[in-house]
Scaffold this motif. Structure first.
Motif, PDB file in Angstrom:
ATOM      1  N   GLU A   5       0.879  -1.169   0.000  1.00 26.23           N
ATOM      2  CA  GLU A   5       0.000   0.000   0.000  1.00 26.23           C
ATOM      3  C   GLU A   5       0.913   1.214   0.000  1.00 26.23           C
ATOM      4  OE1 GLU A   5      -2.746  -0.012   3.239  1.00 26.23           O
ATOM      5  OE2 GLU A   5      -3.996  -1.566   2.340  1.00 26.23           O
ATOM      6  N   LEU A  62      -3.866   7.128  -2.381  1.00 30.85           N
ATOM      7  CA  LEU A  62      -3.520   5.757  -1.991  1.00 30.85           C
ATOM      8  C   LEU A  62      -3.462   4.896  -3.235  1.00 30.85           C
ATOM      9  CD1 LEU A  62      -3.377   3.361   0.187  1.00 30.85           C
ATOM     10  CD2 LEU A  62      -5.823   3.190  -0.219  1.00 30.85           C
ATOM     11  N   ASN A  64      -2.781   0.712  -4.355  1.00 27.21           N
ATOM     12  CA  ASN A  64      -2.517  -0.690  -4.034  1.00 27.21           C
ATOM     13  C   ASN A  64      -1.607  -1.240  -5.124  1.00 27.21           C
ATOM     14  OD1 ASN A  64      -4.047  -0.679  -1.747  1.00 27.21           O
ATOM     15  ND2 ASN A  64      -5.823  -1.653  -2.679  1.00 27.21           N
ATOM     16  N   HIS A  96      -4.593  -7.063   0.015  1.00 26.03           N
ATOM     17  CA  HIS A  96      -5.238  -5.768  -0.181  1.00 26.03           C
ATOM     18  C   HIS A  96      -6.691  -5.838   0.278  1.00 26.03           C
ATOM     19  CE1 HIS A  96      -2.133  -4.862  -3.489  1.00 26.03           C
ATOM     20  NE2 HIS A  96      -1.811  -4.201  -2.403  1.00 26.03           N
ATOM     21  N   ASP A  97      -7.185  -4.742   0.853  1.00 23.41           N
ATOM     22  CA  ASP A  97      -8.594  -4.661   1.230  1.00 23.41           C
ATOM     23  C   ASP A  97      -9.429  -4.482  -0.028  1.00 23.41           C
ATOM     24  OD1 ASP A  97      -8.009  -4.858   3.909  1.00 23.41           O
ATOM     25  OD2 ASP A  97      -7.882  -2.686   4.185  1.00 23.41           O
ATOM     26  N   GLN A 100     -13.578   0.039   0.392  1.00 24.50           N
ATOM     27  CA  GLN A 100     -12.967   1.349   0.517  1.00 24.50           C
ATOM     28  C   GLN A 100     -12.059   1.392   1.739  1.00 24.50           C
ATOM     29  OE1 GLN A 100     -16.330   3.952   0.801  1.00 24.50           O
ATOM     30  NE2 GLN A 100     -16.291   4.406  -1.377  1.00 24.50           N
ATOM     31  N   SER A 101     -11.078   2.281   1.679  1.00 25.89           N
ATOM     32  CA  SER A 101     -10.200   2.466   2.835  1.00 25.89           C
ATOM     33  C   SER A 101     -10.945   3.243   3.910  1.00 25.89           C
ATOM     34  CB  SER A 101      -8.936   3.216   2.418  1.00 25.89           C
ATOM     35  OG  SER A 101      -9.280   4.507   1.990  1.00 25.89           O
TER      36      SER A 101
END
Length: 145
Positions: A5, A62, A64, A96-97, A100-101
């Motif tokens: 990230e 951001l 990824n 990775h998520d 949304q962050s």
């Protein structure tokens, strides 16, 4: 390849379109070195906690990244030369998520802290009342009288 990230802060004077061009140039560096860029989130123009290089605000972004370490090192090397980038940070992650962050979620969507939900709140009626007679009195001196 490793998962990363990457967050960077760009100067406040540049436009949103120039921030997108920065992202595309960083994407090009990574892809040229065998990496890929997944999700990109533009968090917008936010106020900084303290001034960085005479800037009070910055564009936060951001990314990824799925790339080898050499590609990330080359990207960071290129970012050091760019005057529009104030700060950057790259963190290696396990996965990775998908959603949304935390920065992009509304406050209502975020999970509440467990401590408030676990403990019942004491109302004022439940508290023991303290009378004036319970408190020890200070002796009065001649000067105070």
């Amino acid at each position: 390849m490793a998962l990363y990230e990457h967050v960077f802060l760009a100067r406040q004077d540049i436009s949103g379109q120039q921030v997108e061009q920065l992202v595309e140039s960083l994407r090009g560096i990574l892809e040229a070195n065998g990496g890929t860029v997944g999700k990109v989130e533009n968090w917008g123009l936010k106020t900084l906690t303290y001034r960085i290089k005479k800037n009070r605000k910055a564009h936060y972004t951001l990314m990824n990244i799925d790339a080898p370490a050499a590609a990330v090192q080359e990207m960071e090397r290129q970012m050091r030369f760019n005057e529009d980038i104030l700060r950057y940070m790259t963190i290696k992650v396990e996965e990775h998520d998908e959603g949304q962050s935390a920065m992009m979620q509304k406050r209502d969507d975020r999970p509440r802290r467990g401590r408030d939900d676990e403990r019942p709140r004491r109302d004022r009626e439940d508290r023991p009342r303290r009378d004036d007679d319970d408190r020890p009195r200070r002796p009065r001196t001649e000067e105070a009288a």
